[in-house]
Write an enzyme that holds these catalytic residues in place. Structure first.
Site, short mmCIF file in Angstrom:
data_model
loop_
_atom_site.label_atom_id
_atom_site.label_comp_id
_atom_site.label_asym_id
_atom_site.label_seq_id
_atom_site.Cartn_x
_atom_site.Cartn_y
_atom_site.Cartn_z
N GLU A 111 0.85 -1.21 0.00
CA GLU A 111 0.00 0.00 0.00
C GLU A 111 0.88 1.25 0.00
OE1 GLU A 111 -2.65 1.65 3.23
OE2 GLU A 111 -4.10 0.33 2.28
N HIS B 15 -12.01 7.80 14.22
CA HIS B 15 -10.93 7.61 15.19
C HIS B 15 -9.69 8.47 14.94
CE1 HIS B 15 -8.10 5.47 12.53
NE2 HIS B 15 -9.15 4.95 11.97
N HIS C 245 -14.15 3.02 18.28
CA HIS C 245 -12.73 2.74 18.44
C HIS C 245 -12.42 2.74 19.94
CE1 HIS C 245 -8.38 3.37 18.13
NE2 HIS C 245 -8.46 3.04 16.87
N GLU D 156 0.10 9.75 9.83
CA GLU D 156 0.21 8.70 8.81
C GLU D 156 0.84 9.17 7.51
OE1 GLU D 156 -2.47 9.32 10.68
OE2 GLU D 156 -2.95 7.45 11.72
N ARG E 94 -6.59 10.83 14.74
CA ARG E 94 -6.00 11.76 15.70
C ARG E 94 -6.32 13.21 15.39
NH1 ARG E 94 -2.48 7.79 17.00
NH2 ARG E 94 -1.36 7.95 18.97
C1 UD1 Z 1 -3.60 3.63 14.94
C2 UD1 Z 1 -2.75 4.17 13.78
C3 UD1 Z 1 -3.68 4.70 12.69
C4 UD1 Z 1 -4.71 3.67 12.29
C5 UD1 Z 1 -5.45 3.17 13.51
C6 UD1 Z 1 -6.39 2.06 13.12
C7 UD1 Z 1 -0.62 5.27 14.35
C8 UD1 Z 1 0.03 6.51 14.77
N1 UD1 Z 1 -1.96 5.31 14.24
O1 UD1 Z 1 -4.32 4.75 15.49
O2 UD1 Z 1 -2.89 5.01 11.56
O3 UD1 Z 1 -5.63 4.30 11.42
O4 UD1 Z 1 -4.49 2.66 14.46
O5 UD1 Z 1 -7.33 1.80 14.10
O6 UD1 Z 1 0.03 4.28 14.13
N2 UD1 Z 1 -6.71 1.15 22.19
C9 UD1 Z 1 -7.04 0.11 23.04
N3 UD1 Z 1 -6.99 -1.18 22.56
C10 UD1 Z 1 -6.66 -1.48 21.28
C11 UD1 Z 1 -6.33 -0.42 20.42
C12 UD1 Z 1 -6.35 0.89 20.89
O7 UD1 Z 1 -7.36 0.34 24.19
O8 UD1 Z 1 -6.67 -2.67 20.90
C13 UD1 Z 1 -6.74 2.55 22.71
C14 UD1 Z 1 -5.59 2.81 23.67
O9 UD1 Z 1 -6.03 3.66 24.65
C15 UD1 Z 1 -4.58 3.50 22.77
C16 UD1 Z 1 -5.48 4.32 21.88
O10 UD1 Z 1 -6.58 3.46 21.63
O11 UD1 Z 1 -3.69 4.29 23.49
C17 UD1 Z 1 -4.88 4.78 20.60
O12 UD1 Z 1 -4.16 3.73 19.95
P1 UD1 Z 1 -2.92 4.05 18.95
O13 UD1 Z 1 -2.42 2.79 18.38
O14 UD1 Z 1 -1.96 4.95 19.61
O15 UD1 Z 1 -3.59 4.95 17.82
P2 UD1 Z 1 -4.90 4.75 16.95
O16 UD1 Z 1 -5.69 6.01 17.06
O17 UD1 Z 1 -5.54 3.45 17.25
N1 UDP Z 2 -13.11 -2.77 11.18
C1 UDP Z 2 -13.49 -3.85 11.99
N2 UDP Z 2 -14.31 -3.59 13.06
C2 UDP Z 2 -14.76 -2.35 13.38
C3 UDP Z 2 -14.33 -1.26 12.56
C4 UDP Z 2 -13.51 -1.52 11.49
O1 UDP Z 2 -13.12 -4.99 11.74
O2 UDP Z 2 -15.52 -2.20 14.36
C5 UDP Z 2 -12.20 -3.05 10.04
C6 UDP Z 2 -12.61 -2.47 8.70
O3 UDP Z 2 -13.43 -3.38 7.97
C7 UDP Z 2 -11.29 -2.21 8.02
C8 UDP Z 2 -10.37 -1.86 9.17
O4 UDP Z 2 -10.97 -2.39 10.33
O5 UDP Z 2 -10.80 -3.37 7.39
C9 UDP Z 2 -10.19 -0.37 9.27
O6 UDP Z 2 -9.58 -0.07 10.47
P1 UDP Z 2 -9.52 1.40 11.07
O7 UDP Z 2 -10.68 2.21 10.58
O8 UDP Z 2 -9.33 1.25 12.53
O9 UDP Z 2 -8.13 1.95 10.49
P2 UDP Z 2 -7.70 2.75 9.18
O10 UDP Z 2 -8.13 1.96 8.00
O11 UDP Z 2 -8.32 4.11 9.27
O12 UDP Z 2 -6.21 2.84 9.30
#
Ligand code: UD1
Ligand code: UDP
Length: 372
Positions: A121, A212, A245, A135, A214
């Site tokens: 990608e 979700h 999220h 990102e 940032r």
């Molecule tokens: C991350 C990625 C983003 C992606 C997203 C997909 C970075 C900087 N960001 O963002 O590109 O779009 O994942 O969802 O790499 N948390 C939990 N449990 C989990 C996951 C997250 O509790 O399984 C909570 C935690 O409080 C954590 C917060 O979510 O600190 C944010 O997670 P983080 O991985 O820092 O960033 P995302 O916003 O999830």
């Molecule tokens: N997705 C999932 N469960 C959810 C929300 C999203 O399985 O409740 C899947 C969705 O189909 C896609 C991926 O997670 O494949 C997207 O993830 P997210 O939106 O967290 O990240 P991004 O694509 O923005 O990086």
């Protein structure tokens, strides 16, 4: 022929979904590859959900997840852990996918050990370093380090060519999210969650919401949710489902704006199977997600992208997605068009597939075999 040792690195939910087809394709080619999987577990629960669905058992699990980690902490902990894994497995090639902090750390760790890097990608660009944040920068930096760029579309290839990358290192493959999607959609899908099963998808207009990013946290996200609240209050036949999220900052805003509205379902993140099948049944999608912007067009669902920029213009060009920003009144206006103007709705609800034919993983594997 000497087998190529491939280390597949990922850490978050979307990377896991999009790497799953590659993990499977590598395992189907044991004559050419020895592959191992390393998860950083930047996400924990949301990653494990996907691992379970695709029946993937990591060989290395860095388990770096901590609530509320900063970007620096994620980067440092991933880098330190990955160093040990690379020294242990000694891969010929590292594969990373997308634009998260795990992706950049994976590429940097490989570079420090002079291991070749394949970027899945590659080449998506919004043109704004702060949106999506961080990102856009993660993806650019990973591109600089990569030896093979697997671009999903001609548009992403063009971005790389414009930046001076060698054309012989760029391969247009489609997006592996479409490969994964092909496995899971079932027109007769029944949800385990009774609350979702009870929703009348035929007579109600169900809006699937995800948010979700940032850069949206704070006022923009409040605006997005408030727009949906307005729409639900004005339209008795509209229901909103928001699998929230896990980021507590996101959930706090959702609870504040929606409180306990009857037709707004704030639920836990769904497993990939119910989530994609819910997308397949809903009326339209409102999202700031990257992956969801790719999946919805292929299911023929109109998508309103609640961001100022997108690095995925393909859905917009194909007519299924619209970039509507984060202004409350504008989101309401766009939603009202799709809810009340059936001609406009039909124009957008076309199943198109700008992201390939669902065989991206196969093309990636072949490109590695031919060019490594
Ligand atoms: C991350 C990625 C983003 C992606 C997203 C997909 C970075 C900087 N960001 O963002 O590109 O779009 O994942 O969802 O790499 N948390 C939990 N449990 C989990 C996951 C997250 O509790 O399984 C909570 C935690 O409080 C954590 C917060 O979510 O600190 C944010 O997670 P983080 O991985 O820092 O960033 P995302 O916003 O999830
Ligand atoms: N997705 C999932 N469960 C959810 C929300 C999203 O399985 O409740 C899947 C969705 O189909 C896609 C991926 O997670 O494949 C997207 O993830 P997210 O939106 O967290 O990240 P991004 O694509 O923005 O990086």
């Amino acid at each position: 022929m000497k087998k190529i040792k491939v280390l597949v690195i990922f850490g978050t939910r979307p990377e896991a979904v999009k790497m799953a087809p590659i993990v499977k394709a590598l395992k189907k080619n044991p004559d050419a590859f020895v592959s191992k999987i390393c998860v950083t577990a930047q996400h924990r629960y949301m990653l494990d959900q996907v691992l379970r669905i695709f029946d993937i058992q990591p060989d290395y699990d860095l388990n770096i997840f901590e609530d509320g980690q900063t970007l620096t902490q994620i980067t440092c902990r991933a880098l330190m852990g990955l160093e040990e894994v690379i020294e242990d497995f000694k891969p010929d090639l590292v594969l990373v996918q997308g634009d998260t902090t795990t992706v950049f750390s994976g590429a940097l760790a490989a570079f420090y050990h002079q291991v070749k890097i394949g970027h899945v990608e590659a080449g998506l660009r919004s043109g704004n370093l702060y949106s999506p944040y961080p990102e856009e920068v993660n993806r650019i930096l990973t591109g600089v380090l990569a030896d093979f760029h697997f671009a999903p579309t001609q548009t992403s290839k063009n971005n790389l060519l414009r930046e001076g990358y060698d054309e012989s290192k760029i391969f247009i493959t489609g997006n592996t999210s479409i490969d994964a999607l092909k496995w899971v959609i079932d027109e007769n899908y029944i949800f385990e969650d009774e609350a979702i099963n009870k929703i009348d998808f035929k007579n109600k207009k169900v809006i699937l919401l995800t948010a979700h990013r940032r850069e949206n946290i704070g006022r923009p996200m409040e605006n997005i949710f408030s727009a949906l609240k307005d729409i639900v209050e004005e339209n008795r036949d509209v229901e909103v489902i928001y699998p929230m999220h896990l980021n507590p900052k996101v959930r706090e805003i959702a609870h504040k704006v929606f409180k306990s509205m009857e037709r707004v379902h704030l639920i836990e993140p769904l497993d990939y199977l119910p989530f994609t099948n819910l997308m397949n049944k809903c009326y339209l999608v409102v999202t700031d997600s990257g992956g969801v912007q790719e999946e919805a067009p292929s299911l023929g669902k109109p998508v309103l992208v609640v961001r100022r920029e997108t690095e995925r213009p393909e859905g917009i060009e194909a007519g299924t997605a619209r970039l509507v920003g984060t202004d409350r009144a504008n989101i309401c206006k766009e939603l009202n068009i799709l809810l009340h103007d059936q001609e406009e709705y039909k124009k957008m609800a076309n199943s198109v597939n700008p992201y390939g034919d669902g065989r991206a993983a196969e093309y990636i594997i072949q490109a590695i075999k031919d060019n490594f």
